[in-house]
Design a protein around this motif. Sequence first.
Motif, short mmCIF file in Angstrom:
data_model
loop_
_atom_site.label_atom_id
_atom_site.label_comp_id
_atom_site.label_asym_id
_atom_site.label_seq_id
_atom_site.Cartn_x
_atom_site.Cartn_y
_atom_site.Cartn_z
N ASN A 190 30.26 42.99 39.04
CA ASN A 190 30.60 42.63 40.41
C ASN A 190 31.14 43.79 41.23
OD1 ASN A 190 30.08 39.73 39.98
ND2 ASN A 190 31.89 39.82 38.67
N LEU A 191 31.58 44.85 40.54
CA LEU A 191 32.15 46.00 41.24
C LEU A 191 31.32 47.25 40.99
CD1 LEU A 191 36.00 45.71 40.60
CD2 LEU A 191 34.70 44.90 42.56
N LYS A 192 31.12 48.03 42.04
CA LYS A 192 30.50 49.34 41.91
C LYS A 192 31.60 50.41 41.95
CE LYS A 192 26.15 47.85 44.01
NZ LYS A 192 25.16 48.09 45.09
N GLY A 193 31.20 51.65 41.82
CA GLY A 193 32.18 52.73 41.75
C GLY A 193 33.15 52.76 42.90
N ALA A 194 32.64 52.70 44.13
CA ALA A 194 33.51 52.76 45.31
C ALA A 194 34.41 51.52 45.38
CB ALA A 194 32.67 52.87 46.57
N ASP A 195 33.86 50.36 45.03
CA ASP A 195 34.66 49.14 45.05
C ASP A 195 35.80 49.21 44.04
OD1 ASP A 195 32.92 48.02 46.92
OD2 ASP A 195 31.60 47.24 45.37
N MET A 196 35.51 49.76 42.87
CA MET A 196 36.54 49.86 41.85
C MET A 196 37.66 50.80 42.28
SD MET A 196 36.11 50.75 37.81
CE MET A 196 37.55 51.05 36.78
N THR A 197 37.30 51.89 42.95
CA THR A 197 38.32 52.81 43.45
C THR A 197 39.24 52.12 44.44
OG1 THR A 197 36.83 54.70 43.17
CG2 THR A 197 38.70 54.99 44.66
N ASP A 198 38.67 51.30 45.32
CA ASP A 198 39.46 50.56 46.30
C ASP A 198 40.38 49.55 45.61
OD1 ASP A 198 40.06 49.63 49.08
OD2 ASP A 198 39.14 47.79 48.33
N VAL A 199 39.85 48.87 44.59
CA VAL A 199 40.66 47.89 43.85
C VAL A 199 41.84 48.58 43.18
CG1 VAL A 199 40.67 46.37 41.83
CG2 VAL A 199 38.81 46.22 43.49
N LEU A 200 41.59 49.71 42.53
CA LEU A 200 42.67 50.43 41.84
C LEU A 200 43.74 50.89 42.82
CD1 LEU A 200 40.58 52.56 39.31
CD2 LEU A 200 42.00 50.57 38.80
N ASN A 201 43.32 51.34 43.98
CA ASN A 201 44.30 51.79 44.99
C ASN A 201 45.16 50.63 45.48
OD1 ASN A 201 43.50 54.48 44.93
ND2 ASN A 201 41.94 54.20 46.50
N ARG A 202 44.54 49.47 45.67
CA ARG A 202 45.30 48.31 46.17
C ARG A 202 46.18 47.69 45.09
NH1 ARG A 202 40.76 44.95 49.40
NH2 ARG A 202 42.53 43.59 49.86
N LEU A 203 45.81 47.89 43.84
CA LEU A 203 46.65 47.37 42.75
C LEU A 203 47.97 48.12 42.65
CD1 LEU A 203 44.07 46.72 39.88
CD2 LEU A 203 45.40 45.03 41.16
N LYS A 204 48.04 49.30 43.23
CA LYS A 204 49.28 50.05 43.20
C LYS A 204 50.40 49.30 43.91
CE LYS A 204 46.99 54.56 43.00
NZ LYS A 204 46.74 55.86 43.70
N ALA A 205 50.03 48.45 44.87
CA ALA A 205 51.05 47.66 45.58
C ALA A 205 51.72 46.68 44.64
CB ALA A 205 50.39 46.91 46.74
N ILE A 206 50.97 46.14 43.68
CA ILE A 206 51.54 45.22 42.69
C ILE A 206 52.36 45.99 41.67
CG2 ILE A 206 51.01 43.53 40.88
CD1 ILE A 206 48.49 42.81 42.38
N ASP A 207 51.76 47.06 41.16
CA ASP A 207 52.39 47.81 40.07
C ASP A 207 53.67 48.51 40.51
OD1 ASP A 207 50.27 47.00 38.55
OD2 ASP A 207 49.14 48.86 38.80
N ALA A 208 53.77 48.81 41.80
CA ALA A 208 54.97 49.51 42.29
C ALA A 208 56.22 48.67 42.12
CB ALA A 208 54.78 49.89 43.75
N HIS A 209 56.07 47.35 42.07
CA HIS A 209 57.23 46.47 41.97
C HIS A 209 57.46 45.96 40.55
CE1 HIS A 209 56.07 46.30 46.26
NE2 HIS A 209 57.37 46.14 46.47
N ARG A 210 56.72 46.50 39.59
CA ARG A 210 56.90 46.07 38.20
C ARG A 210 57.90 46.97 37.50
NH1 ARG A 210 52.86 42.49 36.88
NH2 ARG A 210 50.87 42.70 37.99
#
Length: 234
Positions: A190-210
């Motif tokens: 479901n994800l291509k290279g560019a999509d995966m990069t975007d997902v990883l960048n947005r996941l930083k918002a979750i991980d920053a509060h862990r």
Amino acid sequence: MSTPATPPTKRRQQIVQTYRMAKKTDRRIGLYTLGAFVLGALLGFAVIWFLPGDGPISLALSIVGALLFGLLAAIIVFGRRAQAAAFGQMEGQKGAAASALQMLRRGWKTDPVVGFNKQQDIVHRVVGPPGIVLVGEGHPQRVKALLATERRKHERVLPETPIHEVVCGRGEGEVPLNKLVKHVTKLGRNLKGADMTDVLNRLKAIDAHRPPVPMPKGPMPTNMKGMRGQQRGR
């Protein structure tokens, strides 16, 4: 000051380490590997020997073919039995799923212990072609609740990204440890290279509060990547 080990030396050390680890639970790994080499060598010799041609050149080619076929067969058998032994040793240990997920090839990112509770049930996260895969370990009911909580957190940041939930274990509806990697890789693309990069960048918002969570302690094999390479004959 000692010089760094050369790649062939590191490779030999890795094989010896893997063999010693596997030998603890698979007493016959050496016997099966040797048997695979002998059978492969006989097959390779026979295949090339009966090809058109004769004389010393034919004999030399047959010997080379025997060595190549035998080595290939031995590598395949050794890799599979070593991997099975590793999974057997890891079965039931906290964090085993995270170790198994390290065998995923390039194009995947595994984050161990992105969720946990007081009872030490844990959730790992994998980002790859299927989207986000949340993998839980622990008590079936508690870990399902933990997975649901993590899913909601991820959906708030990535509402359009597919999220899959997997429980690693031997119970009904769960995925055994030795089949976990294969199960995850078959969840779709479901994800291509560019999509995966975007997902990883947005996941930083979750991980920053862990809060930082160490992996559970215990005797666990750590050479799963090495076994992956051996199984593929590299």
